[in-house]
Design a protein around this motif. Structure first.
Motif, PDB file in Angstrom:
ATOM      1  N   PHE A  17       0.823  -1.203   0.000  1.00 17.56           N
ATOM      2  CA  PHE A  17       0.000   0.000   0.000  1.00 17.56           C
ATOM      3  C   PHE A  17       0.864   1.263   0.000  1.00 17.56           C
ATOM      4  O   PHE A  17       0.579   2.222  -0.729  1.00 17.56           O
ATOM      5  N   VAL A  18       1.928   1.251   0.773  1.00 23.22           N
ATOM      6  CA  VAL A  18       2.832   2.406   0.812  1.00 23.22           C
ATOM      7  C   VAL A  18       3.483   2.600  -0.555  1.00 23.22           C
ATOM      8  O   VAL A  18       3.610   3.734  -1.046  1.00 23.22           O
ATOM      9  N   ASP A  19       3.873   1.507  -1.204  1.00 26.87           N
ATOM     10  CA  ASP A  19       4.430   1.597  -2.555  1.00 26.87           C
ATOM     11  C   ASP A  19       3.411   2.196  -3.521  1.00 26.87           C
ATOM     12  O   ASP A  19       3.749   3.030  -4.366  1.00 26.87           O
ATOM     13  N   PHE A  20       2.154   1.780  -3.399  1.00 23.96           N
ATOM     14  CA  PHE A  20       1.081   2.320  -4.233  1.00 23.96           C
ATOM     15  C   PHE A  20       0.938   3.826  -4.014  1.00 23.96           C
ATOM     16  O   PHE A  20       0.841   4.600  -4.974  1.00 23.96           O
ATOM     17  N   LEU A  21       0.925   4.253  -2.751  1.00 25.84           N
ATOM     18  CA  LEU A  21       0.790   5.681  -2.450  1.00 25.84           C
ATOM     19  C   LEU A  21       1.971   6.477  -3.002  1.00 25.84           C
ATOM     20  O   LEU A  21       1.785   7.570  -3.557  1.00 25.84           O
ATOM     21  N   ALA A  22       3.169   5.940  -2.878  1.00 23.25           N
ATOM     22  CA  ALA A  22       4.359   6.623  -3.387  1.00 23.25           C
ATOM     23  C   ALA A  22       4.289   6.748  -4.904  1.00 23.25           C
ATOM     24  O   ALA A  22       4.617   7.811  -5.466  1.00 23.25           O
ATOM     25  N   ALA A  23       3.849   5.703  -5.580  1.00 26.17           N
ATOM     26  CA  ALA A  23       3.721   5.742  -7.041  1.00 26.17           C
ATOM     27  C   ALA A  23       2.688   6.778  -7.459  1.00 26.17           C
ATOM     28  O   ALA A  23       2.872   7.506  -8.444  1.00 26.17           O
ATOM     29  N   ARG A  24       1.599   6.856  -6.705  1.00 25.81           N
ATOM     30  CA  ARG A  24       0.555   7.837  -7.005  1.00 25.81           C
ATOM     31  C   ARG A  24       1.096   9.253  -6.838  1.00 25.81           C
ATOM     32  O   ARG A  24       0.808  10.141  -7.654  1.00 25.81           O
ATOM     33  N   GLU A  25       1.902   9.472  -5.814  1.00 30.18           N
ATOM     34  CA  GLU A  25       2.528  10.791  -5.614  1.00 30.18           C
ATOM     35  C   GLU A  25       3.474  11.115  -6.770  1.00 30.18           C
ATOM     36  O   GLU A  25       3.506  12.251  -7.254  1.00 30.18           O
ATOM     37  N   ASP A  26       4.246  10.109  -7.196  1.00 32.55           N
ATOM     38  CA  ASP A  26       5.167  10.314  -8.312  1.00 32.55           C
ATOM     39  C   ASP A  26       4.414  10.693  -9.582  1.00 32.55           C
ATOM     40  O   ASP A  26       4.826  11.597 -10.315  1.00 32.55           O
ATOM     41  N   ARG A  27       3.305   9.998  -9.852  1.00 34.22           N
ATOM     42  CA  ARG A  27       2.505  10.306 -11.045  1.00 34.22           C
ATOM     43  C   ARG A  27       1.905  11.706 -10.945  1.00 34.22           C
ATOM     44  O   ARG A  27       1.878  12.439 -11.938  1.00 34.22           O
ATOM     45  N   ALA A  28       1.441  12.083  -9.786  1.00 35.93           N
ATOM     46  CA  ALA A  28       0.861  13.415  -9.607  1.00 35.93           C
ATOM     47  C   ALA A  28       1.923  14.495  -9.830  1.00 35.93           C
ATOM     48  O   ALA A  28       1.654  15.516 -10.475  1.00 35.93           O
ATOM     49  N   ALA A  29       3.115  14.265  -9.324  1.00 42.69           N
ATOM     50  CA  ALA A  29       4.203  15.234  -9.510  1.00 42.69           C
ATOM     51  C   ALA A  29       4.589  15.327 -10.984  1.00 42.69           C
ATOM     52  O   ALA A  29       4.825  16.427 -11.501  1.00 42.69           O
ATOM     53  N   ALA A  30       4.636  14.189 -11.675  1.00 42.33           N
ATOM     54  CA  ALA A  30       4.966  14.192 -13.102  1.00 42.33           C
ATOM     55  C   ALA A  30       3.887  14.921 -13.896  1.00 42.33           C
ATOM     56  O   ALA A  30       4.195  15.681 -14.820  1.00 42.33           O
ATOM     57  N   ALA A  31       2.627  14.706 -13.546  1.00 45.28           N
ATOM     58  CA  ALA A  31       1.532  15.392 -14.229  1.00 45.28           C
ATOM     59  C   ALA A  31       1.624  16.895 -14.008  1.00 45.28           C
ATOM     60  O   ALA A  31       1.372  17.684 -14.938  1.00 45.28           O
ATOM     61  N   GLN A  32       1.982  17.310 -12.813  1.00 38.30           N
ATOM     62  CA  GLN A  32       2.131  18.738 -12.522  1.00 38.30           C
ATOM     63  C   GLN A  32       3.263  19.340 -13.345  1.00 38.30           C
ATOM     64  O   GLN A  32       3.125  20.429 -13.908  1.00 38.30           O
ATOM     65  N   ARG A  33       4.391  18.624 -13.435  1.00 40.14           N
ATOM     66  CA  ARG A  33       5.516  19.122 -14.236  1.00 40.14           C
ATOM     67  C   ARG A  33       5.123  19.223 -15.707  1.00 40.14           C
ATOM     68  O   ARG A  33       5.485  20.184 -16.397  1.00 40.14           O
ATOM     69  N   LEU A  34       4.390  18.229 -16.209  1.00 39.96           N
ATOM     70  CA  LEU A  34       3.951  18.248 -17.600  1.00 39.96           C
ATOM     71  C   LEU A  34       3.018  19.431 -17.848  1.00 39.96           C
ATOM     72  O   LEU A  34       3.155  20.146 -18.857  1.00 39.96           O
ATOM     73  N   THR A  35       2.087  19.668 -16.935  1.00 36.87           N
ATOM     74  CA  THR A  35       1.159  20.792 -17.073  1.00 36.87           C
ATOM     75  C   THR A  35       1.919  22.120 -17.120  1.00 36.87           C
ATOM     76  O   THR A  35       1.635  22.981 -17.957  1.00 36.87           O
ATOM     77  N   GLU A  36       2.896  22.261 -16.243  1.00 39.75           N
ATOM     78  CA  GLU A  36       3.689  23.490 -16.223  1.00 39.75           C
ATOM     79  C   GLU A  36       4.494  23.647 -17.504  1.00 39.75           C
ATOM     80  O   GLU A  36       4.589  24.753 -18.062  1.00 39.75           O
ATOM     81  N   SER A  37       5.059  22.557 -17.998  1.00 40.43           N
ATOM     82  CA  SER A  37       5.840  22.606 -19.234  1.00 40.43           C
ATOM     83  C   SER A  37       4.962  22.963 -20.424  1.00 40.43           C
ATOM     84  O   SER A  37       5.359  23.760 -21.285  1.00 40.43           O
ATOM     85  N   LEU A  38       3.769  22.381 -20.488  1.00 39.84           N
ATOM     86  CA  LEU A  38       2.861  22.693 -21.590  1.00 39.84           C
ATOM     87  C   LEU A  38       2.423  24.153 -21.540  1.00 39.84           C
ATOM     88  O   LEU A  38       2.274  24.798 -22.586  1.00 39.84           O
ATOM     89  N   ALA A  39       2.215  24.685 -20.359  1.00 41.08           N
ATOM     90  CA  ALA A  39       1.842  26.097 -20.227  1.00 41.08           C
ATOM     91  C   ALA A  39       2.972  26.996 -20.724  1.00 41.08           C
ATOM     92  O   ALA A  39       2.728  27.995 -21.420  1.00 41.08           O
TER      93      ALA A  39
END
Length: 65
Positions: A26-48
Motif C-alpha cells: 500500500f505504501v508503494d502504491f501511495l508513493a507511485a501515485r505521488e510520483d505520477r501526480a508530480a509528473a503530471a504537474q511538471r507536464l502541465t507546467e511545461s505545456l503552459a
C-alpha cells in the motif's frame, strides 16, 4: 522522528509478516501515485510554458519529416 512515525512503527511491530507486506504494498502504491501526480504537474507546467511561446502549429509535412 515525528509522532506519527513513532506510532506507525509501533503499529507495524504488532502486525504479522503477511500484514506488514500488505502495508508495504500500500505504501508503494501511495508513493507511485505521488510520483505520477508530480509528473503530471511538471507536464502541465511545461505545456503552459510551451503554449506561452505562441509558436506556429506543426504542419503535416514537418511531422512526416
Amino acid at each position: 522522528m515525528t509522532a506519527i512515525e513513532v506510532r506507525l512503527i509501533e503499529q507495524l511491530k504488532k502486525l504479522s509478516p503477511t500484514r506488514m507486506a500488505e502495508v508495504l504494498d500500500f505504501v508503494d502504491f501511495l508513493a507511485a501515485r505521488e510520483d505520477r501526480a508530480a509528473a503530471a504537474q511538471r507536464l502541465t507546467e511545461s505545456l503552459a510554458k510551451l503554449d506561452a511561446l505562441k509558436l506556429p502549429a506543426v504542419t503535416d509535412e514537418e511531422v512526416a519529416a
